[in-house]
Design an enzyme around this catalytic site. Structure first.
Site, mmCIF file in Angstrom:
data_model
loop_
_atom_site.group_PDB
_atom_site.id
_atom_site.type_symbol
_atom_site.label_atom_id
_atom_site.label_comp_id
_atom_site.label_asym_id
_atom_site.label_seq_id
_atom_site.Cartn_x
_atom_site.Cartn_y
_atom_site.Cartn_z
ATOM 1 N N ASP A 58 -1.148 -38.688 13.422
ATOM 2 C CA ASP A 58 -1.009 -39.803 14.366
ATOM 3 C C ASP A 58 -2.381 -40.359 14.748
ATOM 4 O O ASP A 58 -2.473 -41.341 15.485
ATOM 5 C CB ASP A 58 -0.160 -39.433 15.587
ATOM 6 N N SER A 59 -3.452 -39.775 14.181
ATOM 7 C CA SER A 59 -4.779 -40.406 14.270
ATOM 8 C C SER A 59 -4.725 -41.814 13.692
ATOM 9 O O SER A 59 -5.625 -42.625 13.934
ATOM 10 C CB SER A 59 -5.826 -39.562 13.529
ATOM 11 N N ASP A 105 2.715 -35.990 11.560
ATOM 12 C CA ASP A 105 2.695 -35.670 12.984
ATOM 13 C C ASP A 105 3.953 -36.174 13.666
ATOM 14 O O ASP A 105 4.424 -37.279 13.385
ATOM 15 C CB ASP A 105 1.497 -36.347 13.657
ATOM 16 N N LYS A 144 4.179 -31.566 12.256
ATOM 17 C CA LYS A 144 3.219 -30.915 13.151
ATOM 18 C C LYS A 144 3.422 -31.494 14.547
ATOM 19 O O LYS A 144 3.665 -32.704 14.695
ATOM 20 C CB LYS A 144 1.782 -31.165 12.665
ATOM 21 N N GLU A 170 1.968 -30.890 18.878
ATOM 22 C CA GLU A 170 0.875 -30.315 19.676
ATOM 23 C C GLU A 170 1.412 -29.439 20.799
ATOM 24 O O GLU A 170 2.292 -29.862 21.553
ATOM 25 C CB GLU A 170 0.030 -31.448 20.259
ATOM 26 N N GLU A 227 -8.046 -27.493 16.969
ATOM 27 C CA GLU A 227 -8.936 -28.644 17.175
ATOM 28 C C GLU A 227 -9.908 -28.361 18.321
ATOM 29 O O GLU A 227 -9.478 -27.999 19.434
ATOM 30 C CB GLU A 227 -8.100 -29.897 17.485
HETATM 31 O O1 KIV Z 1 -3.741 -36.867 13.889
HETATM 32 C C1 KIV Z 1 -4.361 -36.246 13.027
HETATM 33 O O2 KIV Z 1 -4.878 -36.832 12.082
HETATM 34 C C2 KIV Z 1 -4.458 -34.800 13.162
HETATM 35 C C3 KIV Z 1 -5.368 -34.033 12.267
HETATM 36 C C4 KIV Z 1 -6.722 -34.531 12.125
HETATM 37 C C5 KIV Z 1 -5.378 -32.602 12.607
HETATM 38 O O3 KIV Z 1 -3.776 -34.241 13.959
#
Ligand code: KIV
Length: 254
Positions: free
Chosen positions: A47-48, A86, A114, A116, A183
Site C-alpha cells: 500500500d506504499s 497489502d 499482509k 499490520e 519495519e
Molecule cells: O507498503 C509496502 O510497500 C510495504 C513494504 C515495503 C513492506 O508494506
C-alpha cells in the site's frame, strides 16, 4: 531457466537454508515482470503505492479498489515469484471483514496478504489463515498508524516495546503467519526476533540480520526523488535519467 513457481513453503525453506530473501514492491505489470526476470522471489503489491504511485501523503488513503486494481495489473505478469498484496487501512477491522477483503485480493491475483499489527489483529489473522489464505505479518513501525504516531519512529529501543515485539511476533507465528515484515525495528531486536522465530523475518530499515530484506522499488531505483528513506541506497537514479531523456527528445524537435 528454472520456471518452478515460488510458493510460501519455498520462502520458508529459504530461512532453513540460510538463503537471504530479496523482496521488492511492484504495483503494475511491467515492474512485476522486470523484478521477476531479475530473479526476485518475493514481490509485494504494497500500500506504499499510495505515496509512490498515487501521490497521497501516507498509506491511510489507499482503498480496497486501489489495491485490487494494482494487484490485477501485477498479476497479469504471471510471475514465478510469490506475489502478495497489502490489506489497506481499515479493511481488516473484524475477522469477517478481514476474510472478505483478503478473498477480494486473492480474486485479484494475490497469493498472500499482509496486514499490520500483532496481538491486536490476531483474530483477523486466524480467520484469514483458516480461510486458507497465506498471511504475512508486519510489525515495528506500522505505516497505517503514522498519523496517530506522529511520524515514522524506530521501534524496540525501550524495554516495553522490545517485549511487545517479541510477544506480537510469537503470536503471529503461532497464528499461522508464514513470514513477518519488520519495519524500522532496532537491529539488535530484529536479530533477536530472527533467531527466535521459526518463520522468516523480512526487514525494512531494521538492520542486516533479518532473513530477508524488502524495499519499496521506487526508492531502490530513484523513481521517487522527493523523498528517500535514510536506510535506502538507490542503486540507480532513474528520475534524473528520465528528465534528461525527455529534455533531449524535446530539444530534438527543434
Ligand atoms: O507498503 C509496502 O510497500 C510495504 C513494504 C515495503 C513492506 O508494506
Amino acid at each position: 531457466m528454472n520456471q518452478i513457481k515460488i510458493t510460501v513453503d519455498a520462502i520458508r525453506a529459504m530461512k532453513s537454508r540460510g538463503e537471504k530473501i530479496a523482496a521488492l514492491t511492484a504495483y503494475d505489470f511491467p515492474m512485476t515482470k522486470l523484478l521477476d526476470e531479475a530473479g526476485i522471489p518475493f514481490i509485494h503489491v504494497g500500500d506504499s503505492l499510495g505515496m509512490v504511485v498515487l501521490g497521497y501523503p501516507d498509506t491511510t488513503h489507499v482503498t480496497m479498489a486501489d489495491m485490487e486494481h494494482h494487484m490485477r495489473a501485477a498479476a497479469r505478469a504471471q510471475p514465478k515469484a510469490l506475489l502478495g498484496a497489502d490489506m489497506p487501512y481499515r479493511s481488516y477491522e473484524t475477522p469477517a471483514d478481514a476474510v472478505k477483503n483478503a478473498r477480494r485480493l486473492v480474486a485479484a491475483g494475490a497469493e498472500f496478504v499482509k496486514a499490520e499489527g500483532g496481538r491486536g489483529i490476531l483474530e483477523q489473522v486466524r480467520a484469514i489463515v483458516s480461510a486458507g489464505i497465506p498471511f504475512c505479518g508486519h510489525l515495528g513501525m506500522l505505516p497505517q498508524h503514522v498519523v496517530e504516531e506522529g511520524g515514522y519512529h524506530v521501534k524496540g529501543k525501550k524495554e516495553p516495546e522490545h517485549q511487545a515485539l517479541l510477544d506480537d511476533a510469537q503470536a503471529l507465528a503461532d497464528a499461522g503467519a508464514f513470514a513477518i515484515v519488520l519495519e524500522l525495528v532496532t537491529p539488535p531486536v530484529a536479530n533477536e526476533l530472527t533467531k527466535a522465530l521459526p518463520i522468516p523475518t523480512i526487514g525494512i530499515g531494521s538492520g542486516p540480520d533479518c532473513d530477508g530484506q524488502i524495499l519499496v522499488t521506487s526508492d531502490l531505483i530513484g523513481m521517487f526523488p522527493w523523498f528517500t528513506p535514510r536506510f535506502v541506497k538507490p542503486q540507480v537514479n532513474c528520475a534524473p535519467e528520465i528528465k534528461a531523456a525527455v529534455a533531449a527528445w524535446k530539444n530534438s524537435l527543434g
